[in-house]
Design an enzyme around this catalytic site. Structure first.
Site, PDB file in Angstrom:
ATOM      1  N   LYS A   1      -9.717  53.405   9.334  1.00  0.00           N
ATOM      2  CA  LYS A   1      -9.131  52.388   8.457  1.00  0.00           C
ATOM      3  C   LYS A   1      -7.795  51.923   9.046  1.00  0.00           C
ATOM      4  O   LYS A   1      -7.537  50.732   9.186  1.00  0.00           O
ATOM      5  CB  LYS A   1      -8.921  52.981   7.060  1.00  0.00           C
TER       6      LYS A   1
ATOM      7  N   HIS B   1     -10.350  36.060  -5.955  1.00  0.00           N
ATOM      8  CA  HIS B   1     -10.548  36.733  -4.669  1.00  0.00           C
ATOM      9  C   HIS B   1      -9.975  35.931  -3.519  1.00  0.00           C
ATOM     10  O   HIS B   1      -9.940  36.391  -2.393  1.00  0.00           O
ATOM     11  CB  HIS B   1     -12.035  37.019  -4.459  1.00  0.00           C
TER      12      HIS B   1
ATOM     13  N   CYS C   1     -11.463  52.331   1.025  1.00  0.00           N
ATOM     14  CA  CYS C   1     -11.993  53.630   0.606  1.00  0.00           C
ATOM     15  C   CYS C   1     -11.565  53.901  -0.826  1.00  0.00           C
ATOM     16  O   CYS C   1     -10.532  53.411  -1.268  1.00  0.00           O
ATOM     17  CB  CYS C   1     -11.439  54.734   1.506  1.00  0.00           C
TER      18      CYS C   1
END
Ligand code: GLN
Ligand code: ZN
Length: 754
Positions: free
Chosen positions: A25, A697, A519
């Site tokens: 990540k 979004h 995550c």
């Protein structure tokens, strides 16, 4: 059979990739931000693959999946493998940048869509296929990873997603998904030939789509595809892998083909009897997924051994496996030093699951004496779990048993509407938001400081109240009608409640990939649920004290709390949902008693838990709707219940949405152009509805004109007295500047139409 591959005995179906400490990540985000180069990202990726493979080999697995590593998503990787990236990214010369552009878009290129991977909380990238798509094989990634594994002397088993699943999951501009199978089969055949010539003995082809409802003609295509793929001899042995459910009629179809192995999920509905009823399996390797790959409970090894033992007679050989890829489980229990010891002894994360596979395979091949100590330890843990008083709270159970249907019923909707109109006295087209406001760096650093002990609870509350002051002042300034407190105190809409409810535990490092570099750390629901103290009344009450306008109290619904947690496997989901619902009901009633007149119970995950098999859906919808009603139906008619659903495709659940009996429902509609309202009307839905009028979004600020146009089109489907005006989701991921500008336009659009 043309040749006889050596069966293996112990494996898992796939590996996680984000890294034990989310190394991938960080490296990926650094690459995106331009603070690290592609070499760095590739180095981190290679080191993670190296670690994963070595750990599994050291753990004693004799067949190890290779190729499940991904820089973003395995379905997107398959699109690359098959030459099926959309033309709009074709001009990007660098393959890595092209890949990320397809996943995330660029300033000028729209990304591919993302949707949920079966019934998990992982999201995959949806390939787009149209008549211009010309498939071609690009197996460079897979072969590079195989070479790495060879260099480490790993017993590698390459893994690819199969053609049927790939086509069924893609979005097709025209035709039925499987119309394109004939083009893909030669590519897979070519791939198999190349794998064979590089010495691969087994290949795993994932076809999880076989656990969903397929038509007879689709089943026939599955059979034809694998008959054709297996017809050649220049190929490795083929293992068809399924997971997340039972294969039903598809099992006989794949067993009838010459493939050498089948992987089945015994933690999600596959039975020993189903296997025994397919005689053709007796010539094949059966990879038995008896270790649950997507939950965190320690396996009942005795039960698993008994399943494995019963399977021995139905297959040529039996290998032990996780039920699915370990992608869906946290890495290891080792860093979880903060978990209470007894609870910890009941758990198995990724590393512990691998060891369970080893123990079971050893017991199967060398007898139980060889692993007597491990079996005993598992038995003790199971006994400790079974007898823990926290799993059985008589008070909660008695309360639930005493409930009657009336406890889930409110007064007639029309009466409620009239009473609420008088009580709340809102203008037509009331404006509101979905709950959260931007999670600013001040909020995040206050939370971090509290965690590190740098500030005390009192100081934390002071800082959060300051945030609430600002959000209330902003909403007053903008002229919104129903205000919210902004949810600054919530790190996450599920974890926040899980931390305050008894029966849940939180992990320190139990990260699971949700999509790309994102995550999540799902809480663990381990016991009966009770609510020691009110969870939100102080925050909401404080917000109410700062304004004369109505403030909407915000809660997360029972289905969503369940969906985003690791849940109990010792009782039906329904029972767990009802316990959570009861706790939320108490909170709803406390908010009401405290003077909150509007309460929103969010259920963004209602649709996520929908079973993969249509036959199982009515029962699910019945209990999920009932648990929402149990949570909300205790209030007076004058109290207005809202809910928020985070999607706009209601196919199959439209009646359930009406069944929630919420006075007002906000939905995500900005991107689907309000068609959803027609669907709701057709289902006889006549409650208040707030179809999101702009897409949160995207960072773009919608103009007054755009929002007015949306509202006008909504007004064609919904009478003004039922229509609410709101964004399509919470604002926590947006920046304060865009939020203020967008909401100003939203209020102006509503005012203009009034
Ligand atoms: N109330 C939540 C928020 O505004 C809802 C989030 C969601 O829909 N996932 O953040
Ligand atoms: Zn939402």
């Amino acid at each position: 059979m043309a040749f006889s591959p050596t069966p293996f005995t112990a494996t898992v179906l796939g590996l996680p990739r984000v890294g034990p400490n989310r190394e991938l990540k960080r490296a990926t985000e650094a690459y995106w931000a331009g603070t690290a180069d592609a070499d760095h990202l590739h180095t981190v990726g290679r080191e993670l693959r190296h670690t994963h493979l070595s750990v599994l080999a050291a753990a004693g697995l004799d067949s190890i999946p290779v190729g499940t590593f991904s820089y973003y998503d395995q379905v997107l990787d398959t699109a690359v493998l098959l030459g099926a990236l959309p033309p709009r990214v074709a001009d990007i010369a660098d393959p890595l940048d092209r890949y990320f552009a397809a996943a995330r878009g660029t300033d000028t290129i729209a990304p591919l869509e993302m949707t949920k991977w079966f019934d998990t909380n992982y999201h995959y990238i949806v390939p787009e296929i149209d008549s211009a798509t010309q498939f071609s094989l690009n197996p460079a990634k897979l072969f590079a990873e195989l070479t790495e594994a060879d260099n480490l002397n790993i017993p590698a088993r390459p893994v690819v997603i199969g053609p049927v699943t790939f086509l069924k999951l893609a979005k097709h501009a025209d035709g039925a998904p499987l119309d394109r199978l004939a083009e893909l089969v030669p590519l897979y055949r070519d791939l198999l030939a190349r794998l064979a010539s590089s010495g691969v003995e087994w290949v795993q082809i994932d076809e999880p789509i076989l656990v969903t409802d397929l038509s007879d003609s689709e089943l026939a295509s599955v059979r034809a595809t694998y008959t054709e793929l297996a017809a050649r001899t220049d190929r490795p042995a083929i293992l068809i892998a399924t997971y997340f459910g039972h294969t039903d009629a598809a099992l006989a179809e794949i067993a009838a083909t010459p493939v050498e192995g089948v992987a089945l999920d015994f933690t999600a509905g596959t039975t020993v009897d189903a296997v025994a009823s397919v005689p053709a399996l007796s010539h094949k390797l059966l990879v038995a997924g008896v270790v649950d790959g997507r939950n965190i409970w320690r396996t009942d090894l005795d039960a698993a051994l008994s399943t494995l033992g019963s399977l021995l007679g139905s297959a040529a050989s039996v290998a032990v496996s996780s039920s699915c890829s370990l992608l869906h489980a946290p890495y290891s229990l080792a860093p979880e030093t903060g978990l209470e010891k007894r609870l910890r002894s009941w758990l198995a994360f990724g590393a512990e699951k691998v060891d369970e596979v080893r123990v079971l395979a050893t017991a199967l091949t060398r007898g139980t004496d060889a692993v007597a100590a491990e079996l005993r330890a598992a038995r003790e843990a199971a006994e400790s779990r079974r007898t823990d008083p926290r799993l059985h709270d008589d008070t909660v159970r008695a309360r639930l048993a005493a409930l009657t249907p009336a406890d889930s019923e409110r007064g007639p909707a029309g009466d409620r509407r009239d009473k609420q109109r008088t009580e709340l006295n809102l203008p037509p087209l009331p404006t509101t938001t979905i709950g959260s406001y931007p999670q600013t760096s001040a909020i995040r650093s206050a939370r971090a400081a509290l965690r590190k002990g740098e500030i005390d609870q009192a100081e934390y509350v002071t800082r959060m109240r300051a945030e609430i002051d600002e959000v209330i002042a902003l909403q007053e300034r903008l002229g919104l009608d129903v205000l919210v407190h902004g949810e600054p105190e919530r790190n996450d809409m599920v974890q926040y409640f899980a931390e305050l409810l008894d029966g849940f535990a939180a992990t320190d490092n139990g990260w699971v990939q949700s999509y790309g570099t994102r995550c999540v750390r799902p809480p663990i629901l381990f016991g009966d649920v009770t609510r020691p103290t009110p969870m939100t009344t102080d925050w909401i009450g404080y917000a109410r004290s700062r304004t004369a306008k109505p403030v909407k109290g915000m809660l997360t619904g029972p289905v969503t709390i369940l969906a985003w947690s690791f849940v109990r496997d010792d009782q039906p989901h329904e029972d767990s949902a009802r316990q959570i619902a009861l706790a939320i009901r108490d909170e709803v009633l406390d908010l009401e008693a405290d003077g909150t007149r509007i309460i929103q119970v969010d259920e963004p995950a209602l649709r996520e838990l929908l079973p993969l098999r249509s036959a199982e859906r009515p029962a699910y919808l019945a209990w999920s709707v009932d648990s929402f009603r149990l949570a909300t139906a205790g209030v007076a008619d004058t109290t207005q219940i809202h809910t928020h659903l985070c999607y706009s495709e209601f196919g199959g659940i439209i009646d359930a949405i009406a069944g929630l009996d919420a006075d007002v429902t906000s939905i995500e509609a900005a991107r689907s152009h309000m068609e959803v309202l027609d669907d709701l009307n057709a289902a006889g839905f006549d409650f208040g509805v707030g179809p999101g009028v702009y897409d949160i979004h995207s960072p773009r600020v919608p103009s007054v004109e755009e929002i007015t146009t949306s509202l006008r089109s909504a007004l064609k489907a919904v009478p003004a007295e039922r229509l609410w005006v709101n964004p399509d989701c919470g604002l926590k991921t947006r920046g304060p500047v865009e939020v203020e500008a967008s909401l100003r336009n939203l209020v102006a659009a509503a005012a203009a139409l009034r």
